[in-house]
Design an enzyme around this catalytic site. Structure first.
Site, PDB file in Angstrom:
ATOM      1  N   SER A   1       9.505  26.431 -29.926  1.00 31.32           N
ATOM      2  CA  SER A   1       9.062  25.122 -30.404  1.00 31.32           C
ATOM      3  C   SER A   1      10.219  24.135 -30.312  1.00 31.32           C
ATOM      4  CB  SER A   1       8.599  25.233 -31.857  1.00 31.32           C
ATOM      5  OG  SER A   1       8.517  23.930 -32.399  1.00 31.32           O
TER       6      SER A   1
ATOM      7  N   HIS B   1       6.311  24.947 -26.684  1.00 32.10           N
ATOM      8  CA  HIS B   1       5.434  24.541 -27.794  1.00 32.10           C
ATOM      9  C   HIS B   1       5.875  23.165 -28.298  1.00 32.10           C
ATOM     10  CE1 HIS B   1       2.658  25.434 -31.130  1.00 32.10           C
ATOM     11  NE2 HIS B   1       3.555  24.853 -31.927  1.00 32.10           N
TER      12      HIS B   1
ATOM     13  N   ASP C   1       5.195  20.275 -31.039  1.00 32.43           N
ATOM     14  CA  ASP C   1       4.587  20.002 -32.341  1.00 32.43           C
ATOM     15  C   ASP C   1       4.418  18.507 -32.554  1.00 32.43           C
ATOM     16  OD1 ASP C   1       4.221  22.581 -33.607  1.00 32.43           O
ATOM     17  OD2 ASP C   1       6.407  22.756 -33.541  1.00 32.43           O
TER      18      ASP C   1
ATOM     19  N   MET D   1       3.195  15.593 -34.897  1.00 29.98           N
ATOM     20  CA  MET D   1       2.905  15.338 -36.321  1.00 29.98           C
ATOM     21  C   MET D   1       2.805  13.841 -36.569  1.00 29.98           C
ATOM     22  SD  MET D   1       5.562  18.014 -38.046  1.00 29.98           S
ATOM     23  CE  MET D   1       5.784  19.685 -37.407  1.00 29.98           C
TER      24      MET D   1
ATOM     25  N   HIS E   1       0.517  21.238 -29.884  1.00 33.86           N
ATOM     26  CA  HIS E   1      -0.074  21.553 -31.193  1.00 33.86           C
ATOM     27  C   HIS E   1      -0.209  20.249 -31.973  1.00 33.86           C
ATOM     28  CE1 HIS E   1       0.777  23.766 -35.318  1.00 33.86           C
ATOM     29  NE2 HIS E   1      -0.444  23.257 -35.247  1.00 33.86           N
TER      30      HIS E   1
ATOM     31  N   MET F   1      -0.929  18.164 -35.006  1.00 34.92           N
ATOM     32  CA  MET F   1      -1.074  18.156 -36.467  1.00 34.92           C
ATOM     33  C   MET F   1      -1.283  16.697 -36.862  1.00 34.92           C
ATOM     34  SD  MET F   1       1.920  20.919 -37.177  1.00 34.92           S
ATOM     35  CE  MET F   1       2.586  20.692 -35.533  1.00 34.92           C
TER      36      MET F   1
ATOM     37  N   MET G   1      -1.670  29.669 -38.319  1.00 31.44           N
ATOM     38  CA  MET G   1      -0.421  29.162 -38.898  1.00 31.44           C
ATOM     39  C   MET G   1       0.108  30.180 -39.901  1.00 31.44           C
ATOM     40  SD  MET G   1       0.434  26.389 -37.434  1.00 31.44           S
ATOM     41  CE  MET G   1       1.876  26.096 -38.470  1.00 31.44           C
TER      42      MET G   1
ATOM     43  N   ASP H   1       2.492  30.913 -35.530  1.00 30.86           N
ATOM     44  CA  ASP H   1       3.450  29.800 -35.553  1.00 30.86           C
ATOM     45  C   ASP H   1       3.998  29.626 -36.970  1.00 30.86           C
ATOM     46  OD1 ASP H   1       4.811  27.422 -35.139  1.00 30.86           O
ATOM     47  OD2 ASP H   1       3.014  26.221 -34.716  1.00 30.86           O
TER      48      ASP H   1
HETATM   49  C1  DX5 Z   1       5.397  24.024 -38.151  1.00 28.12           C
HETATM   50  C2  DX5 Z   1       5.320  23.911 -36.645  1.00 28.12           C
HETATM   51  C3  DX5 Z   1       6.050  25.008 -35.966  1.00 28.12           C
HETATM   52  C4  DX5 Z   1       7.529  25.018 -36.209  1.00 28.12           C
HETATM   53  C5  DX5 Z   1       7.918  26.450 -36.370  1.00 28.12           C
HETATM   54  O1  DX5 Z   1       4.734  22.941 -38.685  1.00 28.12           O
HETATM   55  O2  DX5 Z   1       3.983  23.943 -36.214  1.00 28.12           O
HETATM   56  O3  DX5 Z   1       5.763  25.057 -34.583  1.00 28.12           O
HETATM   57  O4  DX5 Z   1       8.281  24.461 -35.171  1.00 28.12           O
HETATM   58  O5  DX5 Z   1       9.239  26.502 -36.749  1.00 28.12           O
HETATM   59  P1  DX5 Z   1       9.944  27.847 -37.228  1.00 28.12           P
HETATM   60  O6  DX5 Z   1       9.837  28.828 -36.102  1.00 28.12           O
HETATM   61  O7  DX5 Z   1      11.342  27.398 -37.477  1.00 28.12           O
HETATM   62  O8  DX5 Z   1       9.242  28.308 -38.457  1.00 28.12           O
HETATM   63 ZN    ZN Z   2       3.502  24.390 -33.982  1.00 27.04          ZN
END
Ligand code: DX5
Ligand code: ZN
Length: 218
Positions: free
Chosen positions: A6, A31, A33, A35, A64, A66, A135, A173
């Site tokens: 990620s 990956h 993320d 947000m 991904h 969010m 998750m 994840d």
């Molecule tokens: C969390 C994200 C993850 C995050 C995971 O909200 O969706 O993808 O990057 O990070 P680690 O591996 O550090 O828990």
């Molecule tokens: Zn993620």
């Protein structure tokens, strides 16, 4: 097993180098993320960042989302070069329609569930998706601890997949490292492991990718 680092934990001032590094070292997917500061209490990337990194890797971009009401941005992320677009079951009132929207585009579709959401919430759409993201932390930040109660949901998804001949991959994840949790996820039928801080937070990310992959080797 597939490893999807990620980039949330990458150095944003040198994102291109950080992505080239993981590709060289055997990562399978990147990956990303996304947000929005509303669905989760953090803000990260928009479609323009996906577009900027697209030319610098041949790995699939596993996006991904969010964000609330993801329908508004699905097209933009597909056009920016996403290969997989995953939306949260909790983020849309019309999950089936949102997934149909993704499936109309030339990308793979995924559905994600938070630690507090049961598998039953997505059962009616399992025939529509290429990926189910379980998750293993509450989304929003890297570096949190793996939540054990999520493992039984992976096993449940694996059973449903076999029973109905569904084709989705199962991804986890949050809090993933080369430890006993990962072994348990593998045993429960997980295919894709996202890891942020474990890989990018290390002195030697290459070693961490190798260690994670080694868990999946006999
Ligand atoms: C969390 C994200 C993850 C995050 C995971 O909200 O969706 O993808 O990057 O990070 P680690 O591996 O550090 O828990
Ligand atoms: Zn993620």
């Amino acid at each position: 097993m597939k490893v999807a680092p990620s980039i949330l934990s990458a150095d944003f001032s040198q994102l291109r180098q950080d992505i080239e590094l993981i590709e060289r070292e055997g990562a399978d997917w990147v990956h990303v993320d996304v947000m929005d500061g509303q669905f989760v209490p953090n803000i990260t990337f928009g479609p323009n960042v996906v577009e900027a990194i697209r030319p610098h890797t041949s790995l699939p971009l596993d996006v991904h989302l969010m964000i609330v009401d993801p329908d508004r941005y699905i097209n933009a992320f597909a056009e920016a070069g996403a290969d997989i677009i995953t939306i949260h079951a909790e983020s849309t009132d019309h999950l089936h329609r949102s997934l149909q929207l993704i499936n109309q585009l030339n990308v793979k579709s995924g559905v994600a569930i938070n630690p507090g959401t049961p598998v039953s919430a997505i059962e009616p759409v399992l025939d529509l998706v290429d990926l189910v993201l379980v998750m293993t932390v509450n989304p929003g930040f890297g570096g949190q601890s793996f939540i054990d109660s999520t493992v039984q949901k992976m096993a449940q998804l694996n059973d449903l997949r076999q029973q109905h001949d569904y084709h989705y991959a199962i991804e986890v994840d949050g809090g993933i490292k080369a430890g006993p949790e990962t072994v348990r996820c593998l045993e429960a039928g997980v295919d894709v492991f996202v890891a942020g801080s474990y890989i990018y937070g290390a002195e030697d990310p290459a070693e961490r990718i190798a260690k994670l992959k080694a868990v999946g080797e006999p």
